[in-house]
Write a protein that holds these residues in place. Structure first.
Motif, short mmCIF file in Angstrom:
data_model
loop_
_atom_site.label_atom_id
_atom_site.label_comp_id
_atom_site.label_asym_id
_atom_site.label_seq_id
_atom_site.Cartn_x
_atom_site.Cartn_y
_atom_site.Cartn_z
N LEU A 1 8.72 -8.25 8.51
CA LEU A 1 10.25 -8.44 8.70
C LEU A 1 11.15 -7.46 8.81
O LEU A 1 11.92 -7.58 9.69
CB LEU A 1 10.79 -9.78 7.68
N GLY B 1 11.66 -7.07 12.54
CA GLY B 1 10.76 -7.79 13.19
C GLY B 1 11.65 -8.50 14.11
O GLY B 1 12.76 -8.88 13.85
N SER C 1 11.33 -11.58 14.80
CA SER C 1 11.80 -13.07 14.52
C SER C 1 13.23 -13.13 13.47
O SER C 1 13.65 -14.06 13.33
CB SER C 1 10.66 -13.50 13.39
N SER D 1 3.83 -2.57 9.99
CA SER D 1 2.45 -3.12 9.79
C SER D 1 2.02 -3.31 8.43
O SER D 1 2.37 -2.13 7.65
CB SER D 1 1.36 -2.07 10.57
N GLN E 1 -1.90 -18.18 8.96
CA GLN E 1 -0.94 -17.05 9.70
C GLN E 1 -1.20 -15.70 9.48
O GLN E 1 -1.45 -15.55 8.26
CB GLN E 1 0.38 -17.38 9.99
N GLU E 2 -0.93 -14.78 10.06
CA GLU E 2 -1.02 -13.49 9.80
C GLU E 2 0.29 -13.10 9.05
O GLU E 2 1.37 -13.63 9.24
CB GLU E 2 -1.26 -12.42 11.11
N ARG E 3 0.24 -12.13 8.17
CA ARG E 3 1.30 -11.73 7.34
C ARG E 3 2.18 -10.93 8.34
O ARG E 3 1.91 -9.95 9.06
CB ARG E 3 0.92 -10.74 6.21
N GLU E 4 3.43 -11.31 8.41
CA GLU E 4 4.38 -10.68 9.37
C GLU E 4 5.39 -9.71 8.79
O GLU E 4 6.11 -10.28 8.02
CB GLU E 4 5.17 -12.18 10.07
N PHE F 1 7.72 -8.79 3.99
CA PHE F 1 6.94 -9.55 4.89
C PHE F 1 6.90 -11.06 4.54
O PHE F 1 7.38 -11.31 3.40
CB PHE F 1 5.41 -9.03 4.67
N ARG F 2 6.23 -11.97 5.32
CA ARG F 2 6.18 -13.04 4.87
C ARG F 2 4.98 -13.89 5.51
O ARG F 2 4.38 -13.15 6.62
CB ARG F 2 7.55 -14.28 5.33
N GLN F 3 4.44 -14.95 4.91
CA GLN F 3 3.10 -15.48 5.45
C GLN F 3 3.02 -17.17 5.31
O GLN F 3 3.52 -17.48 4.34
CB GLN F 3 2.03 -14.54 4.70
#
Length: 132
Positions: free
Chosen positions: A51, A64, A66, A115, A46-49, A40-42
């Motif tokens: 990847l 993800g 992106s 998620s 912003q919400e944690r995304e 994940f990244r954040q």
């Protein structure tokens, strides 16, 4: 207790490839191959995304939007290490990057969505800054 630690962050020039590693801390996480793993990244505010994620045996991989086409997730269940590479980094990739582990990953398995709610264990993160 599952304890994870990320490495490989730092300052990266635009266009270069990022390679991150996630490993267990100390002698923890003996049953690494019983867990789904993810990155994940954040960024602030912003919400944690999500990847990328990978199934326990490495046969199923999820990405993800992106980073689709740029990222590759892999795991080594012998060494108990998780990897992520992202090609052609740009300024928008600047973020704190986290690895995480899940014993179930129900949302991922049933919906194909990476998620944060699926993942119980997290590393402290590694900062990636993309700049020339």
């Amino acid at each position: 207790q599952v304890r994870l630690v990320e490495s490989g962050g730092g300052l990266v020039q635009p266009g270069n490839t990022l390679k991150l590693t996630c490993a267990r801390s100390g002698s923890s996480f003996d049953n690494f191959d019983n867990y789904y793993m993810a990155w994940f990244r954040q960024t602030p505010g912003q919400e944690r995304e999500g990847l990328a994620a990978v199934s326990v045996g490495g046969g199923n991989k999820y990405y993800g939007s992106s980073v689709k086409g740029r990222a590759t997730i892999s795991r080594d269940n012998i060494r108990k290490v998780l990897y992520l590479t992202i090609d052609n980094l740009q300024a928008g990739d600047t973020a704190m990057y986290y690895c995480a582990a899940s014993s179930d990953a129900g949302t991922l398995r049933n919906r194909g969505v990476i998620s944060v709610h699926d993942f119980q264990y997290w590393g402290p993160g590694t900062q990636v800054t993309v700049s020339s």
